[in-house]
Design an enzyme around this catalytic site. Structure first.
Site, short mmCIF file in Angstrom:
data_model
loop_
_atom_site.label_atom_id
_atom_site.label_comp_id
_atom_site.label_asym_id
_atom_site.label_seq_id
_atom_site.Cartn_x
_atom_site.Cartn_y
_atom_site.Cartn_z
N HIS A 209 0.82 -1.22 0.00
CA HIS A 209 0.00 0.00 0.00
C HIS A 209 0.85 1.26 0.00
O HIS A 209 0.42 2.32 -0.49
CB HIS A 209 -0.93 -0.02 1.22
CG HIS A 209 -2.15 0.84 1.07
ND1 HIS A 209 -2.26 1.83 0.10
CD2 HIS A 209 -3.32 0.88 1.78
CE1 HIS A 209 -3.44 2.43 0.23
NE2 HIS A 209 -4.08 1.86 1.22
N ASP B 248 -7.89 -7.64 -19.10
CA ASP B 248 -7.99 -8.70 -20.11
C ASP B 248 -6.59 -9.07 -20.57
O ASP B 248 -5.91 -8.29 -21.23
CB ASP B 248 -8.83 -8.20 -21.28
CG ASP B 248 -8.92 -9.21 -22.42
OD1 ASP B 248 -8.42 -10.34 -22.27
OD2 ASP B 248 -9.51 -8.86 -23.46
#
Length: 435
Positions: A160, A382
């Site tokens: 993070h 994708d």
């Protein structure tokens, strides 16, 4: 959940990248010092998947694309270190991201038909930080797991401190685009902007607001057992919630108002007691001048909404949503600069809220923490066989935390991942769908 690891490797950028120590802003230092775990589920192709390990998710193909993506996103190939002044920063040393290949004797349906984020899911599908201390830990860790049905789970764990959700999804877009054969410019779009000094504190620091949500006193709670459930906010329910709000109220504010009321009711909070709601805001477009849209780092500030529980329960949903909207809209340039300055003073006092939370496993003292990934391109991942069917946290971030995401088909409404103490779960669910 049995998963067999068959390959582990470090993937370095495929080209020479800047070797430097990257200064971290106060917003970077204020986040938990941990990797954010996500899972992306790709079902087997309808026409048949062939041999696991071939096609769009062939490990060699993924590693080559990852090496390409780490060139513009080179801090992700580095390691944390301390500067000469003792301040945490990223050593951009190109040591690489962790890449793991695994196989699981499970089908996608067994895992995701009744999915709930959990420590078990994280252990199975997201790599664990290797031993050796935080200085040796990769900033980014990925695991591709081939299922017996021909489907694939991609688990990601990105530290993070390196970035927020905007940066993380930008990276995944780039990696998946390169895997599909796009050139670097087309896959990445706007290159990541790495100069975090745009979020440097003023000199001298001059906070103008109260930022109790960042104070050590606010991180006073100890970890409590919780369960995580997924709640669907259908288009019909969302339309109903928004119809009870004033024009201009966002889906986030409307759903958060509903969640806040449900939590107050389920927990039986005394009507005369204060109830606390934590809300985040992306400040990229709110600063003056705005940060670049592709700013790579943490650019989210937190605010706290305080109200009497009785007011939250008795007021109309629209009024509660307006209260939340006012708080979110109030995060402007002055507020964000005030947060950065406040954190500078805390660091000067030796208070490290992000590190303290990680060391002590402290949790916020709020009744609800409402995160939003709405509008983020989380399904733009994708790798060549189509977008993922499902993207979700592998494990939730703490008790009474809600994370709102869009569905794979945006016309299907909103998904809410929510964690709550088990003793309040039944009442919460009755109120959530029964109001």
């Amino acid at each position: 959940m049995k998963v067999e690891v068959v390959e582990t490797a470090l993937v370095a950028p495929r080209e020479e990248t800047p070797r430097r120590q990257l200064w971290l802003s106060n917003l970077d230092l204020a986040v938990p010092r941990t990797h954010t775990p996500l899972v992306y589920y790709y079902p087997a192709p309808v026409h048949g998947g062939g041999v696991a390990g071939e096609g769009s998710f062939a490990p060699g193909k993924l590693k080559a694309a990852l090496a390409g993506a780490l060139v513009p996103f080179y801090p992700m190939a580095g390691r944390l270190c301390l500067g000469a002044d003792g301040r945490l920063q990223i050593d951009c040393n190109a040591k690489g991201a962790l890449f793991v290949v695994a196989r699981a004797d499970h089908t996608g349906e067994e895992i995701f038909d009744d999915y709930a984020p959990s420590p078990e899911v994280r252990r199975a599908f997201v790599p664990a930080a290797p031993s050796g201390g935080w200085e040796a830990c990769p900033m980014a860790m990925f695991q591709v797991t081939f299922l017996k049905c021909g489907g694939v789970v991609l688990g990601t764990g990105i530290h993070h401190v390196v970035m927020d959700g905007v940066g993380a999804f930008h990276f995944i877009q780039t990696w998946s685009g390169l895997a599909r054969g796009l050139d670097a410019a087309e896959a990445c779009g706007s290159p990541p902007f790495h100069d975090r000094t745009l979020l440097r504190a003023r000199s001298p620091p001059r906070p103008a607001f109260d930022h109790h949500v960042y104070s050590p006193a606010f991180l006073s709670g100890r970890p409590r057992p919780f369960v995580t459930r997924i709640y669907s906010v259908s288009p019909k329910l969302l339309a109903d919630l928004k119809s009870r709000c004033a024009p201009g109220v966002s889906a986030y504010c409307a759903v958060t108002a509903h969640l806040w009321r449900c939590v107050c009711a389920a927990r039986g909070i005394a009507r005369s007691s204060d109830t606390l709601l934590g809300v985040p805001a992306n400040v990229r477009p709110r600063l003056r001048p705005p940060l670049p849209r592709s700013f790579f780092g943490n650019a989210v500030v937190r605010d706290l909404v305080v109200a009497r529980a009785g007011d939250v329960l008795d007021s109309s949903l629209g009024l509660v949503a307006e209260t939340i909207k006012k708080a979110v809209d109030g995060v402007d340039d002055a507020f964000a600069r005030s947060v950065v300055d406040y954190l500078e003073l805390e660091l000067d006092k030796g208070v490290d809220s992000g590190g303290e939370a990680a060391r002590e496993r402290l949790v916020p003292g709020s009744d609800l923490w409402a995160l939003s990934w709405l509008g983020m391109p989380m399904y733009d991942a994708d790798f060549g066989s189509g977008a993922p069917r499902f993207v979700a946290p592998a494990q939730m971030f703490g008790v009474r935390t809600a994370c709102m995401t869009s569905c794979a088909n945006k016309d299907d409404g909103i998904t809410v991942f929510f964690s709550i103490e088990p003793e309040y779960l039944e009442c919460f669910e009755k109120v959530f769908y029964g109001e």
